[in-house]
Design an enzyme around this catalytic site. Structure first.
Site, mmCIF file in Angstrom:
data_model
loop_
_atom_site.group_PDB
_atom_site.id
_atom_site.type_symbol
_atom_site.label_atom_id
_atom_site.label_comp_id
_atom_site.label_asym_id
_atom_site.label_seq_id
_atom_site.Cartn_x
_atom_site.Cartn_y
_atom_site.Cartn_z
ATOM 1 N N ASN A 77 0.846 -1.203 0.000
ATOM 2 C CA ASN A 77 0.000 0.000 0.000
ATOM 3 C C ASN A 77 0.884 1.257 0.000
ATOM 4 O O ASN A 77 0.683 2.201 -0.767
ATOM 5 C CB ASN A 77 -0.879 -0.059 1.251
ATOM 6 C CG ASN A 77 -1.845 1.093 1.437
ATOM 7 O OD1 ASN A 77 -2.929 0.913 1.962
ATOM 8 N ND2 ASN A 77 -1.496 2.313 1.050
ATOM 9 N N ASP A 116 -10.754 4.307 0.342
ATOM 10 C CA ASP A 116 -11.029 4.221 1.770
ATOM 11 C C ASP A 116 -11.513 5.591 2.234
ATOM 12 O O ASP A 116 -10.720 6.513 2.276
ATOM 13 C CB ASP A 116 -9.798 3.754 2.553
ATOM 14 C CG ASP A 116 -8.504 4.431 2.127
ATOM 15 O OD1 ASP A 116 -8.224 4.518 0.917
ATOM 16 O OD2 ASP A 116 -7.780 4.894 3.022
ATOM 17 N N ARG A 138 -1.025 -5.398 3.101
ATOM 18 C CA ARG A 138 -1.954 -5.204 1.985
ATOM 19 C C ARG A 138 -1.257 -4.479 0.834
ATOM 20 O O ARG A 138 -0.224 -3.843 1.029
ATOM 21 C CB ARG A 138 -3.176 -4.403 2.427
ATOM 22 C CG ARG A 138 -2.865 -3.023 2.961
ATOM 23 C CD ARG A 138 -4.142 -2.288 3.346
ATOM 24 N NE ARG A 138 -3.868 -0.931 3.795
ATOM 25 C CZ ARG A 138 -3.770 -0.565 5.061
ATOM 26 N NH1 ARG A 138 -3.875 -1.446 6.020
ATOM 27 N NH2 ARG A 138 -3.551 0.703 5.369
ATOM 28 N N GLN A 162 -2.295 -2.227 -3.004
ATOM 29 C CA GLN A 162 -3.210 -1.165 -3.465
ATOM 30 C C GLN A 162 -3.509 -1.443 -4.932
ATOM 31 O O GLN A 162 -2.931 -2.374 -5.496
ATOM 32 C CB GLN A 162 -2.533 0.205 -3.287
ATOM 33 C CG GLN A 162 -3.136 1.073 -2.204
ATOM 34 C CD GLN A 162 -2.721 2.538 -2.321
ATOM 35 O OE1 GLN A 162 -1.734 2.868 -2.965
ATOM 36 N NE2 GLN A 162 -3.478 3.416 -1.698
ATOM 37 N N ARG A 209 -6.141 -0.896 11.659
ATOM 38 C CA ARG A 209 -4.992 -0.430 10.875
ATOM 39 C C ARG A 209 -4.075 0.369 11.805
ATOM 40 O O ARG A 209 -4.568 1.303 12.473
ATOM 41 C CB ARG A 209 -5.442 0.502 9.746
ATOM 42 C CG ARG A 209 -6.202 -0.125 8.610
ATOM 43 C CD ARG A 209 -6.916 0.946 7.783
ATOM 44 N NE ARG A 209 -7.844 1.705 8.608
ATOM 45 C CZ ARG A 209 -8.226 2.954 8.396
ATOM 46 N NH1 ARG A 209 -7.780 3.614 7.352
ATOM 47 N NH2 ARG A 209 -9.072 3.559 9.212
ATOM 48 N N GLU A 266 -5.530 17.194 -2.579
ATOM 49 C CA GLU A 266 -5.652 15.745 -2.750
ATOM 50 C C GLU A 266 -6.938 15.358 -3.477
ATOM 51 O O GLU A 266 -6.989 14.388 -4.233
ATOM 52 C CB GLU A 266 -5.644 15.136 -1.340
ATOM 53 C CG GLU A 266 -5.840 13.674 -1.238
ATOM 54 C CD GLU A 266 -6.285 13.266 0.165
ATOM 55 O OE1 GLU A 266 -6.934 14.067 0.864
ATOM 56 O OE2 GLU A 266 -5.977 12.126 0.552
HETATM 57 O O1 LIG Z 1 -4.452 7.079 6.817
HETATM 58 C C1 LIG Z 1 -5.630 6.622 6.246
HETATM 59 C C2 LIG Z 1 -5.421 5.997 4.878
HETATM 60 O O2 LIG Z 1 -4.667 6.883 4.074
HETATM 61 C C3 LIG Z 1 -4.277 6.434 2.796
HETATM 62 O O3 LIG Z 1 -5.362 6.546 1.887
HETATM 63 C C4 LIG Z 1 -5.555 7.752 1.212
HETATM 64 O O4 LIG Z 1 -4.333 8.349 0.774
HETATM 65 C C5 LIG Z 1 -3.524 7.575 -0.135
HETATM 66 C C6 LIG Z 1 -2.336 8.428 -0.507
HETATM 67 O O5 LIG Z 1 -2.701 9.516 -1.292
HETATM 68 C C7 LIG Z 1 -4.331 7.133 -1.351
HETATM 69 O O6 LIG Z 1 -3.573 6.216 -2.103
HETATM 70 C C8 LIG Z 1 -5.650 6.476 -0.933
HETATM 71 O O7 LIG Z 1 -6.406 6.245 -2.087
HETATM 72 C C9 LIG Z 1 -6.379 7.453 -0.013
HETATM 73 O O8 LIG Z 1 -7.637 6.968 0.327
HETATM 74 C C10 LIG Z 1 -3.742 5.010 2.783
HETATM 75 O O9 LIG Z 1 -3.568 4.539 1.464
HETATM 76 C C11 LIG Z 1 -4.637 4.076 3.543
HETATM 77 O O10 LIG Z 1 -4.141 2.771 3.540
HETATM 78 C C12 LIG Z 1 -4.742 4.620 4.962
HETATM 79 O O11 LIG Z 1 -5.422 3.731 5.777
#
Ligand SMILES: OC[C@H]1O[C@H](O[C@H]2O[C@H](CO)[C@@H](O)[C@H](O)[C@H]2O)[C@H](O)[C@@H](O)[C@@H]1O
Length: 607
Positions: free
Chosen positions: A245, A357, A254, A256, A321, A560
């Site tokens: 991830n 998420d 995990r 992605q 997590r 973002e």
């Molecule tokens: O800390 C919470 C979650 O943050 C991430 O998810 C979000 O940011 C990522 C980076 O930009 C992005 O890839 C993801 O799509 C977003 O939802 C992280 O990937 C999660 O695992 C984490 O729990």
């Protein structure tokens, strides 16, 4: 999935460890009595839905930092509390020393510490995340690269694009030598090549973000930086068997959305670097196996009696997590049985694996996160990415002279296309729908039986993601483009993620750069003039909102995510405050400007 297979996962529990420290290796033997392995100490039949699946071991450091996170919440309170900050800390001394000092802190009955004592402890024994990384100017960064965005005629937009391009310098990092030498003191993983981070709280590389970062880097002519990112991801596959991830010790359980093959193809198209292809190919084949074996693969029999295999998200984790330990613990508080809590935690982690998420897309009850059912869904986008991976591997094997590999993956892609048509495609609606696996469905052994009623007909941007790869069929594209236009997803500032305003970040009214990009690129590649016009319309809306937020919010920042209902607003919702930086948003704006340009007389302000 047979019970025999399930029990393999519960075979190697270390009873001397605390509940939190128990882990189940993927390859443990299957002879041990399964009932002795039940962590919850509740008979499985007493659980409505119990957890199944592997659990990848975590590190003692991560477990300790979760305790720090819990104490910080109790000590400082929930206002502006970001749990991730605490699992990103590193240690100034060996873990036993720091643990002892933490244990020695005077605590109240509820576990809080006097804030000044806790701050002193943190300052004396811990370093902030920023100390793990060094700013590094990318070796191939040039303030205005030759041939940069030739189709942008508007000077204001060109200047802004140059500012966005210069953000690569802000987001470029190198893992510090301290991390490389003493990785046991850091949760940051020791990657060899420089990285581009998303920004703000995300100070480590993320898997699927990297694809759009690379698309932007290619526009910025930063080929070496792009290759370095790919090499880091290949190293992760060599170490773990899959791309994590993100590059943190707490993300090892995990992956992605799998887009490494897409990154390799894009860089190869620009550089024709055969060394890159040769290095990437074995890693991609390994990654393909990860997504097409064990818990990730599901067999389903279609209406004509043909059995297909499709993939799903399935995190190898059944606890909170670590980066959101306090949040997940709170979410699951109302669930009383451990076996059911573990199930909820796995569904949460699996939603994080999906990149979405969190979203109502994975929830049975759109207002209740404990009803997440990620592992019981066959996702359209994941299977699109794997279909693309199969086509990409076939192509890369062909150019490397590996004919039989090339043919094998071509066949795999054909099989997945058939599977996607049978399981996801809905001709009437002109969309591909996620398929919900019903545990009580008429199942023969390990094979689910397809039933139209389990297609989730709710509207999500992911229903249109196959366009990104299935653009060859013009009639189909026309139908899907019409369906997209009437879906309600296209708003004033881009494509909404869903139509449900749930306050989760992967829902309405948020729009995300990667979703805009895949849909727009799919429409462009179709070659249909109508589809191209729609693509351009979405891209212009998206560029405008990025431009206006950047200029008007007084911070000169890329966000973002954006609120697509109004031009000039950034997005919100979810479990953390809106973030800036931002890797994939920068990449997509640059890629759109490369594709569509910007006319001199086209006003970039909101209309
Ligand atoms: O800390 C919470 C979650 O943050 C991430 O998810 C979000 O940011 C990522 C980076 O930009 C992005 O890839 C993801 O799509 C977003 O939802 C992280 O990937 C999660 O695992 C984490 O729990």
């Amino acid at each position: 999935m047979s019970d025999a297979y399930r029990w393999q996962w519960n075979c190697n529990e270390d009873k001397d460890l605390s509940h939190r420290e128990r882990t189940i290796p993927l390859d443990c033997a299957s002879e041990i009595d399964p009932s002795a392995m039940d962590v919850s100490a509740e008979p499985a039949h007493s659980c409505k839905l119990s957890d199944h699946g592997p659990v990848v071991p975590t590190t003692p450091l991560v477990i300790f930092l979760e305790r720090i996170q819990e104490t910080a919440l109790k000590t400082f309170g929930p206002m502006k509390f970001d749990p991730k900050l605490y699992v990103d800390l590193s240690l100034k001394f060996d873990l036993p020393i720091v643990k002892q000092a933490f244990n020695d802190l005077a605590k109240t009955a509820n576990g809080s510490v006097l804030p000044s004592d806790f701050n002193d402890f943190l300052n004396k024994y811990m370093n902030g995340a920023e100390k793990d990384l060094e700013y590094v100017k990318p070796i191939d960064f040039i303030a205005e690269p030759e041939g940069f965005l030739p189709k942008v005629a508007h000077q204001g937009v060109k200047n802004w694009a140059l500012e966005v391009h210069s953000l690569w310098k802000n987001l470029s990092r190198k893992v510090s030598d301290k991390v490389l030498k003493h990785s046991e003191l850091h949760t940051l993983l020791p990657l060899k090549h420089p990285v581009i981070i998303p920004g703000s709280r995300f100070q480590e590389v993320y898997y699927w973000d990297s694809y759009w970062v690379i698309r932007g880097l290619l526009t910025s002519k930063m080929y070496e930086t792009a290759k370095g990112i790919i090499f880091n991801l290949i190293d992760l596959i060599e170490t773990y068997g899959y791309v994590l991830n993100g590059a943190r010790a707490y993300y090892t359980n995990r992956s992605q959305p799998p887009l490494l093959s897409s990154m390799v193809i894009e860089v190869y198209k620009q550089t024709h670097d055969m060394d890159l292809v040769k290095k990437a190919l074995p890693a991609l084949i390994k990654e393909h196996k990860f997504w097409n074996s064990g818990i990730h693969v599901v067999a389903i029999e279609d209406a004509q009696g043909t059995i297909h295999n499709l993939s799903r998200y399935y995190a190898m984790w059944n606890k909170p997590r670590p980066e959101s330990f306090t949040i997940d613990t709170e979410t699951a508080i109302k669930i009383l049985k451990n076996c059911e809590k573990e199930k909820v935690y796995r569904e949460i982690a699996s939603a994080a694996e999906s990149g979405w998420d969190f979203s109502t897309r994975w929830m049975k009850d759109t207002s209740d996160l404990t009803t997440l059912s990620t592992t019981m869904i066959l996702p359209v986008d994941l299977n699109t990415f794997i279909y693309k991976m199969e086509l990409d591997i076939s192509f890369l094997a062909k150019v490397s002279g590996k004919t039989s590999d090339s043919l094998q993956f071509k066949e795999a892609s054909k099989a997945r296309k058939k599977a996607m048509d049978a399981v996801f495609w809905n001709k009437e609606k002109g969309q591909w729908f996620d398929y919900w696996l019903d545990p009580d469905s008429n199942r023969k052994e390990d094979v689910y039986t397809w039933d139209a009623k389990y297609q989730n007909q709710d509207i999500f941007a992911s229903n249109f993601i196959p366009l990104w790869v299935r653009f060859q069929d013009k009639t189909l594209v026309k139908k899907v483009a019409q369906s997209l236009q009437s879906s309600g997803l296209i708003r004033a500032a881009g494509v909404a993620t869903s139509l449900t305003n749930s306050s989760q970040q992967w829902d309405f009214p948020n729009g995300w750069a990667p979703l805009q990009h895949m849909i727009v690129e799919g429409l462009v590649l179709s070659g249909s003039e109508e589809a191209k016009l729609l693509a351009k319309d979405i891209a212009i809306k998206w560029i405008r909102t990025n431009y206006v937020v950047y200029k008007n919010k007084n911070v000169n920042a890329m966000h973002e995510k954006y609120d697509v209902t109004k031009c000039g607003e950034f997005g919100g919702g979810g479990e953390y405050v809106p973030q800036t930086g931002f890797g994939w948003s920068n990449g997509v704006v640059l890629a759109f400007l490369e594709e569509f340009g910007w006319a001199q007389d086209l006003d970039p302000q909101c209309q």
